[in-house]
Structures are given as structure tokens and as C-alpha cells.
Motif scaffolding. Structure first.
Motif, PDB file in Angstrom:
ATOM      1  N   LEU A 194       0.825  -1.209   0.000  1.00  0.00           N
ATOM      2  CA  LEU A 194       0.000   0.000   0.000  1.00  0.00           C
ATOM      3  C   LEU A 194       0.858   1.257   0.000  1.00  0.00           C
ATOM      4  CD1 LEU A 194      -2.864  -0.869   2.523  1.00  0.00           C
ATOM      5  CD2 LEU A 194      -2.999  -0.774   0.030  1.00  0.00           C
TER       6      LEU A 194
ATOM      7  N   SER B 292       2.353   1.808  -3.417  1.00  0.00           N
ATOM      8  CA  SER B 292       1.303   2.137  -4.364  1.00  0.00           C
ATOM      9  C   SER B 292       0.833   3.581  -4.204  1.00  0.00           C
ATOM     10  CB  SER B 292       0.125   1.179  -4.176  1.00  0.00           C
ATOM     11  OG  SER B 292      -0.907   1.462  -5.094  1.00  0.00           O
ATOM     12  N   VAL B 293       0.574   3.993  -2.971  1.00  0.00           N
ATOM     13  CA  VAL B 293       0.105   5.358  -2.728  1.00  0.00           C
ATOM     14  C   VAL B 293       1.194   6.370  -3.055  1.00  0.00           C
ATOM     15  CG1 VAL B 293      -0.646   6.965  -0.924  1.00  0.00           C
ATOM     16  CG2 VAL B 293      -1.584   4.645  -0.999  1.00  0.00           C
ATOM     17  N   THR B 294       2.432   6.067  -2.687  1.00  0.00           N
ATOM     18  CA  THR B 294       3.538   6.993  -2.941  1.00  0.00           C
ATOM     19  C   THR B 294       3.749   7.203  -4.438  1.00  0.00           C
ATOM     20  OG1 THR B 294       4.634   6.304  -0.886  1.00  0.00           O
ATOM     21  CG2 THR B 294       5.979   7.432  -2.545  1.00  0.00           C
TER      22      THR B 294
ATOM     23  N   SER C  73       1.586   6.696  -6.844  1.00  0.00           N
ATOM     24  CA  SER C  73       0.425   7.379  -7.417  1.00  0.00           C
ATOM     25  C   SER C  73       0.491   8.878  -7.182  1.00  0.00           C
ATOM     26  CB  SER C  73      -0.868   6.804  -6.819  1.00  0.00           C
ATOM     27  OG  SER C  73      -1.006   5.429  -7.136  1.00  0.00           O
TER      28      SER C  73
END
Length: 270
Positions: free
Chosen positions: A57, A60-62, A64
Motif C-alpha cells: 500500500l 502504491s500510494v507513494t 500514485s
């Protein structure tokens, strides 16, 4: 003195009970002899899965946030490949490192070893499950609509064109590498955490299947993902090892990955 009585042969149970006996046997049969080599009990559990999934996660968030394109622009080809591949690779790498630091390594702890018989079982289960999976996908798309039934990866790659080399890289990730990484995390690390508590294989099967479906963060596709994950869990439970479930997952991903390859290279329209 009476002669010993020869027991009368017992007939086959009714079909329903016979199938129930087979399903019970999946959870009770001992692990394949391939995994009977003695090893110290590993020292990781549910926390290891949380750390591995948290790493997925975080990356993925970083990515994005860092690689978000400007309004009206499209994300670059290399950035798109990074967003698709790096989070999954990171989660699996963290899982492997945990087994090395807190256990006996991935081969022993995750039952991740090559075996031709297990590969054949996975190929057979994957091929058998392919037809009902395709029908289930079509039925689900007709019910909720094609846009809602499309996967998150499909939405990210929608309309994207790539060079042949990068398109092949994405194809290989979707077909081979991604399934390997996801199986390491869900039916490797999470499954092993459940077994360490002594809950049994059926508990590991149910929990890993449910978490696999929910953890994709695609609520409109969760029931479909639950259905798709069942053959993978059964392969893991039947063989006692991770290889068969990896092969089932890769067989399931082959056609969608091939379709993405043809779209990204412009062979067929999006």
C-alpha cells in the motif's frame, strides 16, 4: 472355535456424501512428502502479512502521488509500468525477507519449491477452472456493466499504447510475475500465519480467499474475485505447496494479459 468372519465389502457412499468426503479430505490429508523435511517452526504470523501488505500500500500510494500526471495529460510509459509492477513486487519481497529473518526462508516457510507433479496439478486445475471463470466474468459484466466489471489494471491501461518492449514487460508481469507475487503474500504468508495458529487448512483457505478478493480494493468486482480465487486456494490445499496455486493464478491471468498486450501494441482497438 468359530472361524474369523470376513468383513462384508462396503459399497460406495451416495454421490453427495462422496463429494463431501473428498472435500473433507482436502483439509485433512497430510502435506506432500516434498515438504516433510524437518524445519524449525517459523516465528512470524499475521503481523508479517500486515507488514507485507502495508509495504504494498505504501509504495502504491507513494507512486500514485509522485507520478500523477498533470490535468489533461497521460502518465508516461515507464511511470505506468512502475505503478503497475513495483507495489506488488515490493509486497512479495518484504514477505520473502520476513521468512528469511524470522523463519526458515521462503522455500520451507511458504512451501515454495519446484515440483513437476504440483505444476501439472496447477495446470489441470487452472485449465478446468478457466471455462467457469470466463462465464462468470461475462455474467458479472452483463449484470453490473462492462465499466464496473473491468479490473483496476484494465482501467489504468485503458487506451494506453506502449513500445513493444514495455508492452511485453507489462504482459509478463500480468501473466507470470504478478500472480507469483500475490500468491507469496496471500496463499504463502497469510496462509502460513493461519496454519501457525492451528486453525486448519479450511480456515486458511477461506480467510486467504476472502482477503485476496477484498484487498484488490475493487468492491464492484469482489464477488467475482472471490469466485476466481477458489481454484487457487483448492490447489494450495490439495498439494500442500504454493507452486500449484501460482500456476492456477497464472493460467487465469493469461488471456487478460494477452488481451492487454494486443491493445497496448495497437493490434486490436481498446
Amino acid at each position: 472355535m468359530n472361524a474369523p468372519q470376513t468383513p462384508e465389502p462396503v459399497g460406495d457412499p451416495p454421490a453427495g456424501l462422496r463429494w463431501w468426503a473428498i472435500l473433507r479430505g482436502l483439509g485433512e490429508r497430510p502435506a506432500d512428502a516434498l515438504f516433510d523435511t524437518p524445519a524449525k517452526p517459523h516465528r512470524w504470523g499475521f503481523g508479517a502479512f500486515v507488514v507485507s501488505f502495508g509495504a504494498f500500500l505504501l509504495v502504491s500510494v507513494t507512486l500514485s502521488a509522485l507520478l500523477r500526471p498533470a490535468p489533461g495529460a497521460r502518465i508516461g510509459q515507464f511511470e505506468l509500468v512502475a505503478v503497475l509492477a513495483l507495489p506488488t513486487l515490493t509486497g512479495a519481497l518484504v514477505a520473502v525477507l520476513i521468512t528469511m529473518l524470522r523463519g526458515n526462508g521462503p522455500l520451507a516457510d511458504l512451501r515454495l519449491r519446484w515440483n513437476w507433479r504440483h505444476a501439472g496439478i496447477g495446470l489441470a486445475i487452472g485449465a478446468i477452472a478457466l471455462v467457469p471463470t470466463l462465464y462468470a466474468t461475462r455474467i458479472w459484466a452483463a449484470w453490473v456493466g462492462n465499466d464496473q466489471a473491468n479490473s483496476a489494471v484494465g482501467k489504468v491501461l485503458d487506451g494506453a499504447t506502449m513500445s513493444p518492449v514495455l508492452a511485453v514487460v507489462v504482459f509478463l508481469h500480468l501473466w507470470l510475475v504478478g500472480p507469483l507475487c500475490e500468491e507469496i503474500v496471500y496463499r504463502g504468508l497469510l496462509w502460513g500465519a493461519v496454519e501457525r495458529l492451528g486453525w486448519g487448512r479450511w480456515a486458511a483457505f477461506v480467510l486467504s480467499t476472502m482477503v485476496f478478493a477484498v484487498a484488490h480494493f475493487e468492491p464492484e468486482r469482489t464477488p467475482l474475485l472471490l469466485f476466481i480465487a477458489i481454484p487457487m486456494g483448492l490447489a494450495r490445499m490439495y498439494t500442500g505447496g504454493l507452486l500449484a496455486s501460482i500456476v492456477v493464478h497464472q493460467v487465469n491471468n493469461l488471456l487478460p494479459a494477452l488481451g492487454m498486450l494486443l491493445i497496448m501494441t495497437g493490434v486490436i482497438p481498446a
